[in-house]
Scaffold this active site. Structure first.
Site: not given
Ligand code: MN
Length: 748
Positions: A106-107
């Site tokens: 996700e990051d």
């Protein structure tokens, strides 16, 4: 808790919080290190495969390097804290490793493929589930919507460990929520109360649920929370003596009956549940008496029931408050005996009795069954229900294991799909539902005109199967309308009913229009004025004589073929000239002749009605075997068009009617073919011989030449069906010198 202590260690139950200090502020503390984590895992699983945890840490740390949390800490502290929470639940190494990696896809710049190549497919599946859930944004706290969101999370998780990791992630985020902007705090806290604490409850993780709820209350209603903290600690001090007395009485009573090594604890209700009780029953704080419950931990199931008997012999139980969750466990596997008795001073006391094993399940829920067990390998199964099967093996007390399994399965992994409207509402559908089901769930009109949908900007057809998490945008066309095939595409009964209703109405409208055409045509033949008969009520009376309410009903009965137009005409006839009422008068004879004339063209069937005037439309001149559709003209019967005819596509849909070719009746129809060829001697003879070889009659021929000296021949040929026409065209194409052979679309 005293300041400076690690909140993650002291805050696991609210009892400790209340007993020590009213302040639950997560302070910056020394973040746990990889070594702490490894030590923790080895403490419950000496054979744990630590390699995967170390590699996951190193990979995650390198990816998150340079990133900071809102608190200013290095980002890697967060995944390590999450992994520590999972280790407190003694979970398997794959789950711990995923805890370390949960935010990477996700990051950071890494991909699921990379995760899989480094850590295997199991970790990939778990990280994938977490990434998907993190992309769902919860935009409402309306109760029904919240429930749908919760189900969506469960449906998307597929593996229960995804939820466990998600809950650990949320727990750590809630513990450090104070570092976010105030608006963000309220948003995250509300979402926690709406979605995640109920999920923790459903999975039986009561310690997580309690902490999430109290933190949720603290950030959504700080004034309520801090007031309660004060009141509760004051009250607990006041009541310390009472609590001790009750505890001692229980201990003594049990000892008298020969029970030893029994643990009796008092447990204060958590703030959120007190708040809920005050709110739902509209009570003041002082009116809440059962703020304190008692828990008895025993060594066996027999002792549970034995201890219950002892309690009931000391104090009178309140009828209706006894619950046997040992014989019938809750869906989240919770087991205990619950009773409420009238204690000293006439106060109600809630008592829970359970074994130590049941207590572990009550605190950790499903997580307890994922935990590493001595002598058992950690789970590495991809079967999401294995844990349930294992659970049933362990608990022979279940009356009906299959039934229990089914109920839990339904509850946890509903076979439903959850999708978003463009406005962010979640809608629930049975597995296999399509955009049509979605469209009908929004609005009947949207369903009736639906031609497909867009999912994340991608066009999908009507029969596309919905997938949880999709955002559905319905595409419509004013020309679209439901048909019988749609019934095979939809899954919900709502959509089925709407489609059926549309088809029924349409059939009625079509029959009405057709019946009117049929009746008026015959009236004209019989020289009866339609206008007059309508205005003076004659037709209405005739309708009533057939027990029909209205003229529309009369027309539709004729159109459906339920009422013969002859019968109506003979009644009208009788009214006009009574002498001709019997036998086949001149009117009947006219009708008979008309029927004779039309029946020769009766190669198409219109809903089983066989005395209809049918014409082939000039615009597209269909031939038997082609897909056709009928149009109910005004006064000129049914015209037959090809389904692709532009004229029919622009017509009034209520006047369109399904027709089909009658396979039993074949009649040759004239179709024209245009042949372009080199102009050579003997050409015409070759062409006509070729046509005759097909046993086809040439009705006319026209020959001309073009400027570039080519011959253009147009033949009228009587063909029976599309197959024959195609064969003629292909054999003509084989004639030497022929350049092209085409069907002339327009009838002249
Ligand atoms: Mn996270």
């Amino acid at each position: 808790m005293s300041k400076g202590k690690s909140p993650s260690k002291t805050q696991s139950t609210p009892a400790k919080v209340v007993a020590s200090t009213p302040e639950i502020t997560a302070k910056l503390h020394a973040a746990p290190t990889l070594d702490d984590l490894v030590k923790k895992v080895l403490s419950y699983n000496a054979q744990a495969e630590i390699g995967i945890i170390r590699r996951a840490y190193e990979f995650s740390e390198s990816l998150h390097r340079g990133q900071k949390r809102s608190s200013g800490e290095p980002y890697i502290h967060h995944p390590v804290e999450v992994a520590m929470i999972l280790a407190e639940y003694q979970l398997d190494t794959v789950t711990i490793a995923t805890g370390l990696l949960h935010d990477t896809v996700e990051d950071t710049a890494t991909t699921l493929e990379e995760i899989e190549s480094k850590f295997g497919p199991e970790v990939r599946t778990l990280v994938d589930g977490l990434t998907k859930i993190s992309k769902i944004s919860f935009r409402t706290s309306e109760e029904k919507q919240a429930e749908n969101f919760r189900k969506m999370v469960l449906a998307m998780a597929k593996d229960i460990r995804v939820i466990l990791i998600k809950l650990a992630d949320r727990l750590h985020n809630m513990r450090t929520l104070e570092h976010l902007r105030p608006e963000k705090q309220v948003m995250v806290a509300q979402e926690t109360l709406d979605i995640y604490s109920p999920l923790a409850n459903r999975l039986g993780l009561s310690a997580v649920k309690i902490e999430l709820e109290d933190l949720g209350l603290r950030f959504t209603k700080p004034e309520v929370f801090y007031r309660l903290v004060q009141l509760v600690s004051k009250k607990l001090d006041e009541r310390a003596k009472y609590t001790q007395d009750v505890q001692a009485m229980i201990q003594d009573g049990l000892a008298e009956h020969g029970y030893s090594g029994i643990q009796v604890t008092g447990r204060p209700k958590h703030f959120y549940s007190i708040h809920k009780k005050m709110e739902s029953r509209n009570l003041a704080f002082d009116q809440i008496h059962d703020m304190h419950g008692f828990r008895i931990l025993v060594n066996s199931i027999e002792q549970c029931y034995g201890a219950l008997g002892v309690i009931h012999s000391i104090w009178t139980p309140i009828p209706g408050r006894f619950k046997d969750y040992i014989a019938i466990p809750k869906a989240n596997m919770y087991q205990s005996l619950h009773t409420t008795v009238i204690g000293p001073g006439g106060e109600r006391i809630e008592i829970q009795i359970r074994t130590h094993g049941m207590h572990e399940t009550a605190e950790k829920g499903i997580a307890a069954h994922w935990a590493y067990k001595e002598g058992r390998p950690t789970s590495s199964t991809s079967d999401k229900f294995t844990w349930l099967n294992r659970l049933v093996e362990w608990n022979n007390e279940f009356k009906d294991p299959t039934e229990f399994l089914e109920s839990v399965k339904l509850d946890l992994f509903a076979e439903d799909v959850y999708v978003f409207t463009p406005k962010g509402l979640v809608k629930e559908f049975p597995q296999g539902s399509t955009p049509l089901d979605f469209a009908y769930s929004v609005h009947t009109d949207l369903g009736n005109r639906c031609i497909g949908a867009k999912i994340d900007g991608r066009l999908v057809p009507l029969k596309h199967k919905l997938v949880s998490g999709d955002t559905i945008e319905i595409l419509t066309s004013p020309n679209q309308k439901p048909n019988k095939d749609w019934l095979k595409v939809v899954k919900t009964s709502r959509a089925k009913n709407k489609i059926r209703a549309f088809i029924k109405t349409e059939e009625f409208e079509q029959s009405k229009a057709m019946g009117q055409v049929m009746l008026e045509r015959e009236m004209k033949r019989a020289d009866i004025k339609t206008k007059t008969a309508t205005k003076d009520g004659t037709l209405q009376k005739i309708a009533e004589s057939f027990s029909l309410k209205s003229l529309d009903d009369l027309y539709s009965e004729i159109g459906y073929g339920k009422l013969s137009v002859h019968k109506v005409i003979s009644k009208l006839n009788f009214k006009n000239s009574p002498i001709q009422s019997e036998g086949r008068g001149p009117l009947q004879q006219i009708f008979d002749r008309a029927a004779e004339k039309t029946s020769s063209a009766q190669v198409v069937k219109v809903k089983g009605i066989d005395d209809l005037l049918v014409r082939f439309a000039r615009c597209c001149n269909p031939v038997a075997g082609e897909a056709v559709i009928g149009f109910i003209t005004r006064g000129r019967g049914i015209s037959v068009h090809r389904t692709s005819c532009p004229k029919i596509l622009n017509s009034d849909s209520h006047r369109r009617i399904e027709i089909e070719w009658d396979q039993t009746k074949k009649a040759a129809r004239e179709i024209k073919v245009r042949i372009v060829s080199e102009d050579r001697p003997g050409l015409l003879a070759d062409l006509s011989r070729t046509i005759r070889d097909n046993q086809v009659n040439i009705t006319r021929a026209q020959i001309g030449t073009t400027k570039d000296k080519r011959a253009v021949c147009v033949f009228g040929v009587d063909v029976l069906d599309l197959g024959q026409l195609r064969k003629i065209i292909s054999t003509l194409e084989g004639v030497p010198g022929v350049v092209s052979v085409t069907r002339v679309q327009k009838k002249e």
